[in-house]
Each structure stands twice: as C-alpha cells, then as structure tokens.
Design a protein around this motif. Structure first.
Motif, PDB file in Angstrom:
ATOM      1  N   LEU J  20       0.836  -1.190   0.000  1.00  0.00           N
ATOM      2  CA  LEU J  20       0.000   0.000   0.000  1.00  0.00           C
ATOM      3  C   LEU J  20       0.879   1.252   0.000  1.00  0.00           C
ATOM      4  N   ASP J  21       1.952   1.229   0.794  1.00  0.00           N
ATOM      5  CA  ASP J  21       2.869   2.368   0.835  1.00  0.00           C
ATOM      6  C   ASP J  21       3.432   2.661  -0.556  1.00  0.00           C
ATOM      7  N   ASP J  22       3.817   1.616  -1.250  1.00  0.00           N
ATOM      8  CA  ASP J  22       4.372   1.803  -2.584  1.00  0.00           C
ATOM      9  C   ASP J  22       3.300   2.343  -3.534  1.00  0.00           C
ATOM     10  N   ALA J  23       2.083   1.914  -3.354  1.00  0.00           N
ATOM     11  CA  ALA J  23       1.004   2.425  -4.211  1.00  0.00           C
ATOM     12  C   ALA J  23       0.857   3.931  -4.033  1.00  0.00           C
ATOM     13  N   ILE J  24       1.019   4.420  -2.803  1.00  0.00           N
ATOM     14  CA  ILE J  24       0.964   5.865  -2.560  1.00  0.00           C
ATOM     15  C   ILE J  24       2.080   6.560  -3.349  1.00  0.00           C
ATOM     16  N   LYS J  25       3.267   5.961  -3.317  1.00  0.00           N
ATOM     17  CA  LYS J  25       4.395   6.556  -4.059  1.00  0.00           C
ATOM     18  C   LYS J  25       4.138   6.537  -5.560  1.00  0.00           C
ATOM     19  N   GLU J  29       4.124   9.854  -7.788  1.00  0.00           N
ATOM     20  CA  GLU J  29       5.046  10.077  -8.918  1.00  0.00           C
ATOM     21  C   GLU J  29       4.292  10.385 -10.219  1.00  0.00           C
ATOM     22  N   ARG J  30       3.211   9.649 -10.435  1.00  0.00           N
ATOM     23  CA  ARG J  30       2.416   9.915 -11.643  1.00  0.00           C
ATOM     24  C   ARG J  30       1.792  11.297 -11.580  1.00  0.00           C
ATOM     25  N   ALA J  31       1.314  11.681 -10.405  1.00  0.00           N
ATOM     26  CA  ALA J  31       0.647  12.974 -10.258  1.00  0.00           C
ATOM     27  C   ALA J  31       1.632  14.116 -10.512  1.00  0.00           C
ATOM     28  N   THR J  32       2.852  14.008 -10.008  1.00  0.00           N
ATOM     29  CA  THR J  32       3.836  15.084 -10.189  1.00  0.00           C
ATOM     30  C   THR J  32       4.260  15.228 -11.654  1.00  0.00           C
ATOM     31  N   ARG J  33       4.044  14.215 -12.456  1.00  0.00           N
ATOM     32  CA  ARG J  33       4.382  14.328 -13.886  1.00  0.00           C
ATOM     33  C   ARG J  33       3.412  15.283 -14.585  1.00  0.00           C
ATOM     34  N   THR J  34       2.190  15.384 -14.117  1.00  0.00           N
ATOM     35  CA  THR J  34       1.181  16.217 -14.784  1.00  0.00           C
ATOM     36  C   THR J  34       0.818  17.482 -14.019  1.00  0.00           C
TER      37      THR J  34
END
Lengths: 70, 70, 70, 70, 70, 70, 70, 70, 70, 70, 70, 70
Positions: J20-25, J29-34
């Motif tokens: 779950l922790d990795d899913a948050i990351k 990461e995807r969000a910061t790309r856009t």
C-alpha cells in the motif's frame, strides 16, 4: 507539521448572539486562552437557537487542532 | 447556551455488567467526578462484550458536553 | 473493560518523515508520555504532505483510547 | 486478539416483543446456537414495528464478531 | 407495503425523565395521536440532558413511517 | 465479473504483532483457507491494540469479495 | 425539553440573493409564519447558484425543530 | 418479523450485461438457490464496468436479509 | 429558486410490484396529489421485498422538494 | 495557503504489486508528472486485488491537492 | 439541466484572509476564469487557519458544477 | 489494474428525459467523447427534476474511472 510532530484535536461548541462568523471568533478566542500552538479549526456543525420567535444565538461546533510541545 | 458561551465536547466509553442504560449512568457518574457544567451526553456507539458464551458487559461510547467557565 | 470501567477517547495527529506506519509509532510514543492506561488506537485519517515535489511527511489522525482510573 | 488471529463479522437482525434490550439478548442467544467464539456484538440499528396502533416488536441490527479457529 | 402503496417518513424528538425506552414510548404515543397508519419507527439519535449534575431527561430522535391513504 | 456472475462479500478482522501490512496478509491467508475465488479485499478499519505501554497487535477489518460458483 | 415533551423536525431549503447568513434568516422568517414553538435550526447544506457568471443566490438547507403542543 | 425471530444479513455483488434492474434479478436468483427465507434486499451500490468503450456489465451490491429458522 | 424563496423537503417511501423506476413514478404521482410546486425528488434508498421466493415489490425512499408559496 | 489562494482537488487510484505504501508513491510520482504545486494527498480507500490465490496488487485511492497559479 | 445534458463536478479549496463568505467568492472568481457554464457550487468543508494566535485565513472546500458543451 | 498503473476519477452529472438508466448512458457517451481508457462508473446520486407537475428529467451523478497513460 514537520519532524515527528504531534498535534491534538479537541472539540468545542461556541455561541454568539450575532452570527455564525462571530461564533467562530468566540470559540477561537476562548480556545487561545487555554491552548497554545493552535494551527487551525474545522467547522463541523452550524446551528441557531430560537427563543420567543427570535434567533437567540448562533452556534458552531469546532474541531480545534493544536501542536503538542515536544 | 447564551451570550458568547463556549462548551467543550469530550468522548468516553463506559461499561456496565448490567445493561446499556446502566452503562450510560456509569459513564455519567464518572464524568461528573471530573467535569463541571455538563449539559448533555450523546450516545454514539452501543456494544456488548462476550466472554465464555455470556454477555460480560454492555458498553456505550458517549460524547459529553460541558460548559467552560468564562 | 470489566466492572463499571470508563475509558476516554482523545484524538491526535502524528507526523513522520518516514512512513504512515512510523507516524502511528510517533503518535503512540507521544501519547504514552502523557496518558496512562492506553488500550488501543484507531487510525481515522491518513495523509501525506508534499513540499518541493517531495513527500515531506506522512500524517495519521488517531483516536487514542485510555482507561480512566477509578 | 493475539498472535495472527482472525475473527469474522456477521450481521443479524433480532426482534423481541418486549424491548430493545431483550432484542439484543434474543439475537445473542440465537447467534450462540450457531457460532462459536463470539467476542462481541455492536448495535448498528434500532427500530420498532407497529401494528394496529401498538408497538408489536423491537428490532435491533447487530454485528456479531467471532474468532475463527486457527 | 403492497400494490402501489406510498408511506411518509416524518421525524420527531421525544423526551422522557425516565429512560431512553420510555422516550420511545412517549414519542410513539404522541405520534399516534396525530398520524394514522404508523407501521414503524427508527431510532436515529439517543441523548441525555443534564441539569444540576443529574440526568434530567432522556431524548430520542425517531423517524416515524406511516402509510398514506390511497 | 462477466455474464450474470455473483460474488459474495464477507467481513473479517485480522491481527498481527508486526504491522498493519502484515495483518492484511494474515487475513488474506486465513481467508484463502476457507474461501475459493477471492477477487479482492477492501481495508475498512485499521487499529492497534496496546498492552503494558507497547503496541501488542495491529488489526485490520477487511471486506473479502469472492465469486460464487455458478 | 422537559416532561414527556415531543418536538418535530422538518426540513426546508431557503434562498437569498445576499448571503448564506441572509438565507438562514429568510428560512427562519418563513418557518415562523407557519410553525409555532420553534426551538432551533441546524444548517445541513450550503450552496450557491450561478447564472450568467454571477452568484445569483445563496441557498441553505435547514432542519427546523419545533415543540408539539401537548 | 414476529416473536423472538432472528434474520441474517449477507452481502452479494451481482452483475448483468443488460441493466441494473437485471443485475438485481441475477443477484436475487442466485441468492434463492442457497438461502431460504429471504424477506428483502437493499441496493447499496450501483456500478457499470466498461470494456473497449462499451458498458460491459451492470453491477449492484445487495444486502440480502433472510429469516433464520428457529 | 430566486428571490427569498423557501422550499420544503419531505420524505416518502413508494412501492411498485413492477420495478424501481415504476416505484419512483408511483411516489411522484401520490406526491402531486397532495403537494403543489414540486421541483424535484432525490432517491435515497432502493429496496426489494420478497415473498414466497418472488420479488413482491420494489420500494424507493424519496426526498420530495416543493416550493412554499410566499 | 495564503492570500486569496485557490487549490484544486483531484482523485486518482494508484496500484503497486508491492505494498500500500508503494502504491501511494506510485500515485504521487504519476501525479507530479502532470500537476504542479501539489501540497498534499489524502488516502481515501485502500484495497488489494487477488488473482489465482495471490495478492496481485495493492491499490489506493488518493485525493491530490495542488495550488492553482494565480 | 434539459435534454441529454451533462455537467462536470470539480473540487476546489479557496482561502481568504477576511471571512468564509469571502473565501466562497475567491473560489468562485478563480473558477470562472477557467471554467465556462458554472451553474452552482456546494460548500463541503469550512476551516480556519491560525498563525501566531490570529486567524490567518478562512478556507472553504467547494464542489463546482459546470455544464459541458454538447 | 496491473503494474504500477494509475487511474483518475472524475465526476459528472448526466440528465435524460427518459429514465435513470438512460441518464447513465447519456453520461457514459459524453464521457467517452473526451476520456480514453474508461474502466468503470459508479452511480453516486439519483434524482428527478419536475416541471409543471411532470417529471422533466432523470439525473444521475457518476464517478468515472479511467486509466492514465503511462
């Protein structure tokens, strides 16, 4: 918040004869008299009381968040 | 409430071996030992605990509202 | 809980730069410094704060339950 | 709970002609006939049914928690 | 309910100096004085009021369901 | 899911002395011993239990979804 | 509330072109024209309507509580 | 329900390629194959799944209530 | 809504032997017989009743909003 | 936030085969790309998907808050 | 809305140093700069931020609804 | 979802003069015109609008989930 900080959340109900906005201020002023380190408040309920066909007071329920000293 | 009054809301869990009603009284009696100016309580959760196939305790979660002194 | 016992519920927000799990520990350690008789905690909110495109802290809101002395 | 234990949660609705408290007992007694290892129940709904202008039954919805054998 | 029947839901708050159970009865009796065709009630809130360090009344909020005549 | 498929949802509480993540695994492993066709689980509550000033176990409540055979 | 009293809860939506506060007053004034014995109101929703890029009205949904005559 | 009756609540997810209404029927038919004494179902979630730009299935989550034999 | 308008919200439960959609119509038709100025309805619950292994009726709970005359 | 600032809230679902922790990351990461100006994220749902009796992915639903440029 | 129309719902958080009402206006003005066809907004959260024992900003979370062009 | 995938959730309101089912289709068709990779939709609100004593439109609020390209 920063490095390993902890805050506490407490709940108050504040009343003003004037307005909901004023009730928030009443609650905030009372809270600052007892609590240090307040960082924010969240309005969780808004009510008015009525007496003899008049709005007698505005009432807000507030979550008060304040940082605990380390 | 009246002129610029502020109340606080705190939460307790009270248990009685007898009944949910009694658990409310247990919680109320304990709360009055520490808090002045209680004006009301709201029941927010009702449970029973079970041990060896018997209901061992009734448990209520209560919001306790008490007026802060000015 | 047993015979006519009463517990209190309080709410804290704890932050860690490491992980949500660590934030729970941070909150627990701070709580045990002030409160005796803690029996459990419930995670009621999980957040991360972001600064300069990095996750700067993990933050949990916790209900802390502790038994009141009789 | 202790080392790697797992419990199950199931939901029942129990009715009594007498009272809400009695409905909890009715539900508990029926549940113990089928389920082993019950540790607690949570009241999630309270209703009354009415027939011919009389309260005909009290009805509670209960979450029943019981430990699964390893 | 049966063929194309319609019921209405209304909400009342009933208070008793005795108990939550009695408050439900108080509410039911008052409701039957004005409404025909009541089929059930749901308890949606349970509170106690406190005056001078005594529980002064038990209060329930009830949804009352009653069938409308065709 | 596909053509006229039906799944069932059941709820479990799983505990681990290690972490919330491990509690999810404990719950999953126990569930797979009894249920076939599990397609997913949803975490609906996260708690920790405390004994003698230590976190004694991490506890998660999980909805387990599994497809029923046709 | 006091001895075996019953109140009713009804819900209204009130709109004002001026502000949310004014919408509460609009709702209260309309309610007092039809209902006697109003003791309070709770704000359960706050909205604004927009027409031609202007806020055209402020709208509140209010629970109105009024005591029923015995 | 009547004299000291107990019902159980279970939750299913049913899918149909046709419509939400049909998904309710699919769920009901599957439930009646395993459960006796069903008295009602409550729709608690409604979804559609999409594959290749087409709605591929309609999906409902249903609480199924069935009376337990005494 | 426009200038200082007030609407009322009332709740009904409507049943049809045919479908959930038909239950909405049944409720709407009954509501228009008694209430003027209805502007909308919100579906807040959807159920089916079962008798003798058949769906005997579809039932919806509806909030009905209608403008009060000035 | 400061002087007349406005932020936007958007919702994503992120999946990781690890935890779950990795899913948050993964989501972050995807969000910061856009998105620019992200200030925080709130975890609003946690699930695991299961395939062939193995946890195949951990999935989190995140509210992402980011400040809009003035 | 009318014939086969579709609107979108987006969420913003707006802050003002003056008042909650002003924060709504701040949010609305920012939203109209980017979005066409706004028909309404719903207030879903109200907070205040505190710095150095003063309320530093009022903050509202708003759902913004705007019609999509056909 | 699979390896480190991210989806987005957006919310729309769709209206049809025909039925709630048709409103879902209207919303889906509009969404597919702008969004690629839709995997599902969740119905989160169902309403009808009324004009001149007729149901003028059926309206659904939908969460639309679509996979973001990597």
């Amino acid at each position: 918040m920063g490095e390993k900080r902890v805050a506490r959340v407490t709940e108050i109900v504040a009343a003003s004869p004037v307005s909901l906005d004023d009730a928030i201020k009443v609650g905030f002023e009372r809270a600052t008299r007892t609590l240090r380190g307040i960082t924010g408040m969240k309005v969780v309920e808004q009510r008015v009381s009525v007496m003899e066909n008049q709005i007698s007071e505005y009432r807000v329920r507030l979550e008060v968040i304040f940082v605990l000293e380390a």
